[in-house]
Design a protein around this motif. Structure first.
Motif, PDB file in Angstrom:
ATOM      1  N   THR A  59     -87.048 -10.644 -30.591  1.00 45.19           N
ATOM      2  CA  THR A  59     -86.567 -10.224 -31.912  1.00 45.19           C
ATOM      3  C   THR A  59     -85.555  -9.100 -31.791  1.00 45.19           C
ATOM      4  O   THR A  59     -84.487  -9.123 -32.418  1.00 45.19           O
ATOM      5  CB  THR A  59     -87.748  -9.760 -32.785  1.00 45.19           C
ATOM      6  N   GLY A  60     -85.866  -8.110 -30.969  1.00 41.74           N
ATOM      7  CA  GLY A  60     -84.951  -6.987 -30.797  1.00 41.74           C
ATOM      8  C   GLY A  60     -83.626  -7.389 -30.197  1.00 41.74           C
ATOM      9  O   GLY A  60     -82.558  -6.946 -30.645  1.00 41.74           O
ATOM     10  N   VAL A  61     -83.656  -8.242 -29.187  1.00 38.76           N
ATOM     11  CA  VAL A  61     -82.416  -8.687 -28.540  1.00 38.76           C
ATOM     12  C   VAL A  61     -81.539  -9.461 -29.529  1.00 38.76           C
ATOM     13  O   VAL A  61     -80.308  -9.311 -29.538  1.00 38.76           O
ATOM     14  CB  VAL A  61     -82.737  -9.550 -27.304  1.00 38.76           C
ATOM     15  N   LEU A  88     -97.336  -1.012 -38.277  1.00 38.13           N
ATOM     16  CA  LEU A  88     -96.743   0.235 -38.758  1.00 38.13           C
ATOM     17  C   LEU A  88     -95.340   0.481 -38.209  1.00 38.13           C
ATOM     18  O   LEU A  88     -94.418   0.804 -38.965  1.00 38.13           O
ATOM     19  CB  LEU A  88     -97.660   1.403 -38.398  1.00 38.13           C
ATOM     20  N   ALA A  89     -95.169   0.328 -36.889  1.00 39.78           N
ATOM     21  CA  ALA A  89     -93.854   0.586 -36.293  1.00 39.78           C
ATOM     22  C   ALA A  89     -92.895  -0.575 -36.553  1.00 39.78           C
ATOM     23  O   ALA A  89     -91.753  -0.366 -36.980  1.00 39.78           O
ATOM     24  CB  ALA A  89     -94.007   0.840 -34.794  1.00 39.78           C
ATOM     25  N   GLY A  90     -93.371  -1.809 -36.309  1.00 33.88           N
ATOM     26  CA  GLY A  90     -92.510  -2.964 -36.538  1.00 33.88           C
ATOM     27  C   GLY A  90     -92.241  -3.205 -38.018  1.00 33.88           C
ATOM     28  O   GLY A  90     -91.099  -3.237 -38.465  1.00 33.88           O
ATOM     29  N   TRP A 135     -84.862  -0.305 -31.859  1.00 27.93           N
ATOM     30  CA  TRP A 135     -86.189   0.138 -32.305  1.00 27.93           C
ATOM     31  C   TRP A 135     -87.254  -0.936 -32.075  1.00 27.93           C
ATOM     32  O   TRP A 135     -88.362  -0.637 -31.615  1.00 27.93           O
ATOM     33  CB  TRP A 135     -86.141   0.518 -33.778  1.00 27.93           C
ATOM     34  N   ILE A 136     -86.932  -2.183 -32.377  1.00 28.44           N
ATOM     35  CA  ILE A 136     -87.887  -3.272 -32.206  1.00 28.44           C
ATOM     36  C   ILE A 136     -88.219  -3.464 -30.718  1.00 28.44           C
ATOM     37  O   ILE A 136     -89.376  -3.730 -30.353  1.00 28.44           O
ATOM     38  CB  ILE A 136     -87.340  -4.579 -32.815  1.00 28.44           C
TER      39      ILE A 136
END
Length: 210
Positions: A138-140, A182-184, A160-161
């Motif tokens: 997802t982040g990439v 919480l973070a994602g 961030w992801i």
């Protein structure tokens, strides 16, 4: 109509078209924020390691499935909506980027399921494998989107992801689900709010320029 009325009508139509075809992803990110915050939050609270799980594990799994299928359906609708009336390289790039998500996650599922079937991982390690690799992909993809459209916010969100993916593996199970929630999910929510505020500010500015 007078010249002033004609110009005012054109300005209103331009603004309406911009809103309908604009690629501001605030609402889309908000939908995914809800899916991550609620879905993974329920999985964390329902983990058997807790003294009093919120609900059976299978029930939280069903909620996650419903939320994510709904979010995917909205994503497809969103993609078709912003590409309506667009032709040429922009439409092709958008379509290629959309297919990149499906191809990447199809390959991820194939690889992870094959590793699971090999019988070399226990349940906890398998959970870490899915959370870590899913966040990494997802982040990439968000990094790629940020590069394609020169969007620093989208690129930063991708970073961030990816950081969340590493953190989800380091904290172990069931903490990885809390990181996802919480973070994602929180990251999705913050990005959604930033895009929303940016779009609200851009509207009055363009109207004043006209």
């Amino acid at each position: 109509m007078s010249a002033a009325e004609s110009l005012n009508l054109i300005a209103r139509q331009n603004e309406r078209t911009r809103r309908e075809l604009g690629a501001s992803p605030a609402r889309l990110l908000g939908v995914w924020a809800l899916a991550w915050l609620v879905g993974w939050g329920l999985v964390f609270l329902s983990d058997p390691s807790h003294a009093r799980p919120l609900m059976p594990g299978w029930a939280s799994g069903v909620v996650v499935a419903v939320l994510f299928v709904s979010a995917i359906a909205y994503s497809v609708y969103y993609g078709s909506r912003i590409n309506r009336g667009i032709r040429g390289p922009s439409r092709r790039i958008g379509a290629m980027y959309g297919w990149s998500w499906m191809i990447s996650f199809a390959a991820l599922c194939l690889i992870n399921i094959s590793v699971m079937n090999a019988g070399v991982l226990d349940a906890h390690t398998t959970s870490l494998l899915w959370s870590g690799t899913s966040l990494l992909v997802t982040g990439v993809l968000y990094l790629a989107g940020g590069m394609l459209w020169q969007d620093k916010l989208q690129y930063g969100f991708g970073v961030w992801i990816i950081v969340c993916g590493g953190a989800s593996v380091l904290v172990g199970v069931p903490g990885n689900f809390l990181v996802l929630s919480l973070a994602g999910g929180g990251g999705f929510l913050v990005a959604s709010l930033v895009y929303f505020i940016r779009e609200r500010r851009r509207g009055p500015t363009r109207a004043a320029e006209r």
